[in-house]
Write an enzyme that holds these catalytic residues in place. Structure first.
Site, mmCIF file in Angstrom:
data_model
loop_
_atom_site.group_PDB
_atom_site.id
_atom_site.type_symbol
_atom_site.label_atom_id
_atom_site.label_comp_id
_atom_site.label_asym_id
_atom_site.label_seq_id
_atom_site.Cartn_x
_atom_site.Cartn_y
_atom_site.Cartn_z
ATOM 1 N N GLU A 1 -27.730 15.186 3.193
ATOM 2 C CA GLU A 1 -28.974 15.922 2.899
ATOM 3 C C GLU A 1 -29.475 15.600 1.492
ATOM 4 O O GLU A 1 -30.031 16.457 0.801
ATOM 5 C CB GLU A 1 -28.790 17.450 3.066
ATOM 6 C CG GLU A 1 -28.374 17.892 4.448
ATOM 7 C CD GLU A 1 -29.457 17.734 5.490
ATOM 8 O OE1 GLU A 1 -30.543 17.232 5.158
ATOM 9 O OE2 GLU A 1 -29.211 18.080 6.652
ATOM 10 N N GLY A 2 -29.272 14.370 1.067
ATOM 11 C CA GLY A 2 -29.634 13.952 -0.286
ATOM 12 C C GLY A 2 -28.450 14.138 -1.212
ATOM 13 O O GLY A 2 -27.945 15.255 -1.364
ATOM 14 N N GLY B 1 0.161 23.882 -5.090
ATOM 15 C CA GLY B 1 1.107 22.894 -5.586
ATOM 16 C C GLY B 1 1.395 21.820 -4.557
ATOM 17 O O GLY B 1 0.502 21.322 -3.876
ATOM 18 N N GLY B 2 2.645 21.443 -4.432
ATOM 19 C CA GLY B 2 3.028 20.398 -3.490
ATOM 20 C C GLY B 2 2.663 20.736 -2.066
ATOM 21 O O GLY B 2 2.300 19.850 -1.281
ATOM 22 N N ARG C 1 3.785 33.956 -3.121
ATOM 23 C CA ARG C 1 4.727 33.105 -3.843
ATOM 24 C C ARG C 1 5.122 33.748 -5.173
ATOM 25 O O ARG C 1 4.269 34.264 -5.897
ATOM 26 C CB ARG C 1 4.091 31.735 -4.106
ATOM 27 C CG ARG C 1 5.005 30.733 -4.816
ATOM 28 C CD ARG C 1 6.138 30.292 -3.900
ATOM 29 N NE ARG C 1 7.036 29.381 -4.612
ATOM 30 C CZ ARG C 1 6.924 28.065 -4.629
ATOM 31 N NH1 ARG C 1 5.923 27.487 -3.971
ATOM 32 N NH2 ARG C 1 7.794 27.319 -5.275
#
Length: 380
Positions: free
Chosen positions: A363-364, A339-340, A268
Site C-alpha cells: 500500500e505504498g 529471549g531464545g 517467567r
C-alpha cells in the site's frame, strides 16, 4: 487481552464482540497450522461473509454493513490480532469493492455489488506491475479497444489473493501518460487470464500472492469502471482507505505481540522475581504499549476525518507510517522479551515479526508515505 474500545454506538460494541467471538472460534484454532503448512483456509472467508464482516464500510442498500470507517478498522484490527494474513485479505477485499461503489454506474452497482459485499465474491486489487510498484503512472499492461470491449495484454504483480479471488480490479493502459489508465472489473474465469505460482514470502503464508498474466484477454465494455482514462484517480482514491486498513492490521499484529510478551513476562521468573517486575524489562513493555496505543490513535484520527468528510490523505499516510513502524518495533521487542524462545517457531512472536515487515512495504512503502506527507506540508 481484549482492548477496551471507545465506540460510537451500542451496535458497534456488539459488532466488536461478534468479531471477537467469530475470530476466536474460527481463526485462532487453525491459524498456526495453516501458516506453518502454507495452506489456504478454505471456508474462512465464507464464514466471515455470513457474519457480515466483509462489507462493513459500505451502504446497507447494496448489502453492506453501513458502519463508520472507524468501526470497520477496529473490526479489522481484531481480526489481525488473531490472523494477520486473513485480515490483510479482508482489507484488500474492502479496497477492491471501492471502485465499483464510488465510480460504478447504477446498473453496475445493482448487478455486482450485492455479491461483492455479501461475501459471495472475494475481490483483489491488481495495480502493481513488475516494473511499476508505487509509480502507478508507469503501468505498461495494455487494454486495446475493440467493438464490444477491450483486449488486455500484459502482466500484473503482487496480487493478494491472486488466483483465488473471484474478481480483480485491473488498472491497464488505454492511452498515453498518466491520464491514459483505465479501471476494469475482471472475472477470475476470463479467458486469457492466468496466474503465476504463489510467491515464497517471509510471512502471510496462508494467503497466496501471485502475478497475473493477460494474453489477449477479452473484457466487455460493461466491465469498464468509471470513464476511460480515469483509472489513476480511481486507484488513488481507494489507496488512502487501503492505507488505513493496513494501519489497522499493523496495530492488531502489534497488540498480539504485546499481549504474548506480557503473558510470558508474567510467567517467567529470574533472580527470584517475575521478569515483568524487573525495571529493564518493564520499561521495554511500557514502550511497546505506548507504541501500540499511539498507533491506534493515529488510524482512528484519520478514520474519523474520513467519516466526517474531511481531507484525510495526509493523515492516512501518517497512520500507515506510524502504525507499521510501530508494528515492526513492537514485534521485534516481543521476540527480545521471550529471549531464545522468541526465536523459535514454538511461539508466535517470531511469526508476528516476519509478518510485520510487509506492512512497511505494501500500500505504498513507508518511504512513499514520507513523500506524501512532505508534499502535503509543502503545498500548504
Amino acid at each position: 487481552m481484549a482492548v477496551e474500545r471507545l465506540l460510537p454506538t451500542p451496535e458497534a460494541h456488539e459488532l466488536i464482540q461478534l468479531t471477537r467471538d467469530v475470530a476466536d472460534k474460527v481463526l485462532t484454532p487453525i491459524v498456526d497450522a495453516h501458516e506453518k503448512a502454507e495452506t489456504y483456509p478454505e471456508g474462512v472467508f465464507a464464514t466471515l461473509g455470513e457474519a457480515g464482516l466483509l462489507s462493513l464500510a459500505y451502504p446497507e442498500e447494496f448489502g453492506g454493513g453501513g458502519q463508520p470507517y472507524e468501526v470497520y478498522l477496529q473490526v479489522l484490527e481484531e481480526l489481525a490480532a488473531r490472523w494477520a494474513a486473513v485480515a490483510v485479505a479482508v482489507s484488500v477485499h474492502t479496497l477492491a469493492c471501492h471502485p465499483m461503489m464510488i465510480f460504478g454506474t447504477d446498473e453496475q452497482k445493482q448487478r455486482w455489488l450485492p455479491d461483492m459485499l455479501g461475501g459471495n465474491m472475494i475481490g483483489a486489487y491488481s495495480l502493481s506491475e513488475p516494473q511499476a510498484g508505487s509509480d502507478a503512472a508507469a503501468l505498461n499492461c495494455k487494454a486495446s479497444a475493440t467493438e464490444n470491449g477491450y483486449r488486455i495484454t500484459g502482466s500484473k504483480a503482487w496480487i493478494t489473493h491472486g488466483g483465488v479471488a473471484d474478481f480483480y480490479n485491473l488498472f491497464a493502459r488505454t492511452g498515453e501518460g498518466s491520464r491514459g489508465i483505465s479501471c476494469f472489473l475482471v472475472a477470475k474465469d476470463t479467458e486469457g487470464l492466468s496466474f503465476g505460482k504463489p510467491e515464497e514470502k517471509m510471512g502471510l503464508h496462508a494467503i497466496p500472492t501471485t502475478a497475473a498474466y493477460y494474453d489477449n484477454a477479452f473484457v466487455p465494455t460493461e466491465r469498464l469502471v468509471g470513464a476511460e482514462g480515469q483509472g489513476l484517480q480511481i486507484a488513488f482514491s481507494a489507496l488512502d482507505s487501503g492505507r488505513l486498513g493496513i494501519a489497522a492490521v499493523a496495530v492488531g499484529l502489534a497488540q498480539a505481540a504485546l499481549d504474548d510478551a506480557v503473558a510470558y513476562a508474567q510467567e517467567r521468573s529470574a533472580f527470584g522475581r517475575k521478569i515483568i517486575d524487573h525495571q529493564g524489562l518493564g520499561f521495554l513493555l511500557a514502550d511497546m504499549a505506548a507504541a501500540v496505543d499511539s498507533a491506534r490513535a493515529t488510524y482512528l484520527d484519520a478514520a474519523r476525518r474520513r467519516d466526517a468528510g474531511l481531507p484525510y490523505s495526509r493523515n492516512a499516510s501518517v497512520a500507515k507510517l506510524v502504525a507499521t513502524d510501530a508494528a515492526m518495533k513492537v514485534t521485534t521487542d516481543a521476540v527480545q522479551v521471550l529471549g531464545g524462545y522468541g526465536y523459535t517457531r514454538d511461539f508466535r512472536v517470531e511469526r508476528y515479526m516476519r509478518e510485520a515487515k510487509i506492512t512497511q512495504i505494501f500500500e505504498g512503502t513507508n518511504q512513499i508515505q514520507r513523500l506524501v506527507i512532505a508534499r502535503s506540508l509543502a503545498d500548504r
